[in-house]
Write an enzyme that holds these catalytic residues in place. Structure first.
Site, mmCIF file in Angstrom:
data_model
loop_
_atom_site.group_PDB
_atom_site.id
_atom_site.type_symbol
_atom_site.label_atom_id
_atom_site.label_comp_id
_atom_site.label_asym_id
_atom_site.label_seq_id
_atom_site.Cartn_x
_atom_site.Cartn_y
_atom_site.Cartn_z
ATOM 1 N N LEU A 233 32.326 -20.148 38.041
ATOM 2 C CA LEU A 233 32.421 -18.740 37.643
ATOM 3 C C LEU A 233 31.042 -18.183 37.305
ATOM 4 O O LEU A 233 30.914 -17.171 36.607
ATOM 5 C CB LEU A 233 33.364 -18.579 36.449
ATOM 6 N N ALA A 234 30.004 -18.862 37.791
ATOM 7 C CA ALA A 234 28.615 -18.410 37.621
ATOM 8 C C ALA A 234 28.250 -18.240 36.147
ATOM 9 O O ALA A 234 27.574 -17.278 35.758
ATOM 10 C CB ALA A 234 28.362 -17.122 38.396
ATOM 11 N N TYR B 55 25.248 -34.088 27.545
ATOM 12 C CA TYR B 55 26.060 -32.969 27.074
ATOM 13 C C TYR B 55 26.226 -33.012 25.550
ATOM 14 O O TYR B 55 26.421 -34.066 24.961
ATOM 15 C CB TYR B 55 27.430 -32.979 27.736
#
Length: 300
Positions: free
Chosen positions: A212-213, A53
């Site tokens: 939340l896609a 990340y």
């Protein structure tokens, strides 16, 4: 905040705070400490990371914040992942984009994560992606060594299909405690490919990334997204929610496998929305209305 027991000595908050975009939030280490504490005060004690990340920089940034506040690390459960490699100025030794689940790489990654976080142990280490060359005997050896050394308490996987989860699990002395997979009202794969069925069978609690896609629930303009948005907005009014994200989180939380959604926002109001969702109870009719809207066809 509900607590999810993964093992007798491992409990996660039902909502997990994700740090995938930490470097995009443009906050100082002191501001990050404040955010961590504010999120903790909401009842969220579990944080989700991965070595990759922020171009291999988020773990260290988070660790720098933990150094500023004594005792903060002990309040948290730190989850991180390993197994993906790609060329980066922060990893000059990486020659190509590939997966690496060798014993050496898992151990080296875990030890580097410990250093990044300025901690003596990780609560949970996940294999980030399914590696076509994954040797389960090597993975088992790496897991055993890290656990025996007290460096990692427990292990899990991410993005594994049921057969892959069972295969790796069969080689381990200490069974996997979670599978972190994509689940949202716009991604139903886990409901339909046996992943959540297996989690229920094994009494394993799944984690949901991109609940939340990736923002498509708000901004998506394709036919499927528009259908789901319409239903979420309808149900938002029925349950007196502030916005459709609360309904989406409540939809995930209703599943009996005890899905733990990962909220990947640095904005406190968006994190509060996920916490508020734990108080929203959908009816079975409402749950299936969202499910059918995503499918685009009625259930059989």
């Amino acid at each position: 905040m509900d607590i999810v027991k993964l093992r007798d000595d491992l409990e996660f908050s039902r909502i997990v705070h994700g740090y995938w975009r930490l470097m995009d939030w443009n906050i100082s280490d002191n501001e990050l400490v404040k955010l961590i504490e504010e999120v903790y005060d909401l009842g969220i004690t579990t944080v989700d990371h991965a070595d990759i990340y922020g171009n291999f920089s988020c773990e260290e940034k988070f660790g720098n914040a933990l150094k500023l506040k004594k005792g903060l690390r002990e309040k948290l459960q730190i989850v991180t992942k390993c197994g993906i490699k790609f060329p980066s100025v922060n990893r000059p030794e990486n020659k190509s984009h590939c997966y690496d689940t060798s014993k050496e790489h898992i151990i080296n990654s875990a030890e580097r994560s410990l250093k990044n976080f300025n901690t003596d142990y990780l609560d949970l280490l996940l294999i980030h992606r399914v590696d076509a060359l994954l040797n389960p005997e090597e993975v088992a050896e790496a897991f055993t060594k890290l656990k025996n050394q007290g460096k990692v308490k427990y292990f899990g996987v991410s993005n594994f299909l049921p057969s892959q989860f069972n295969m790796l699990n069969s080689y381990l002395d200490n069974s996997l405690v979670t599978n972190q997979v994509e689940i949202s009202p716009l991604c139903l794969d886990a409901f339909e490919n046996g992943t959540l069925d297996l989690m229920l069978e094994k009494r394993v609690k799944p984690m949901a990334w991109s609940p939340l896609a990736g923002g498509r629930l708000f901004k998506g303009n394709d036919e499927r997204a528009i259908r789901v948005q319409k239903v979420l907005n309808k149900i938002k009014e029925e349950v007196s929610a502030n916005d459709i994200d609360e309904v989406a989180y409540a939809w995930l939380l209703m599943h009996p496998s005890k899905i733990m959604p990962i909220v990947g926002s640095g904005k406190l109001d968006r994190i509060k929305a996920a916490v508020k969702a734990t108080e929203i109870k959908l009816t079975r009719d409402q749950w299936f209305e969202i499910y059918v809207a995503s499918r685009g066809v009625d259930i059989p």
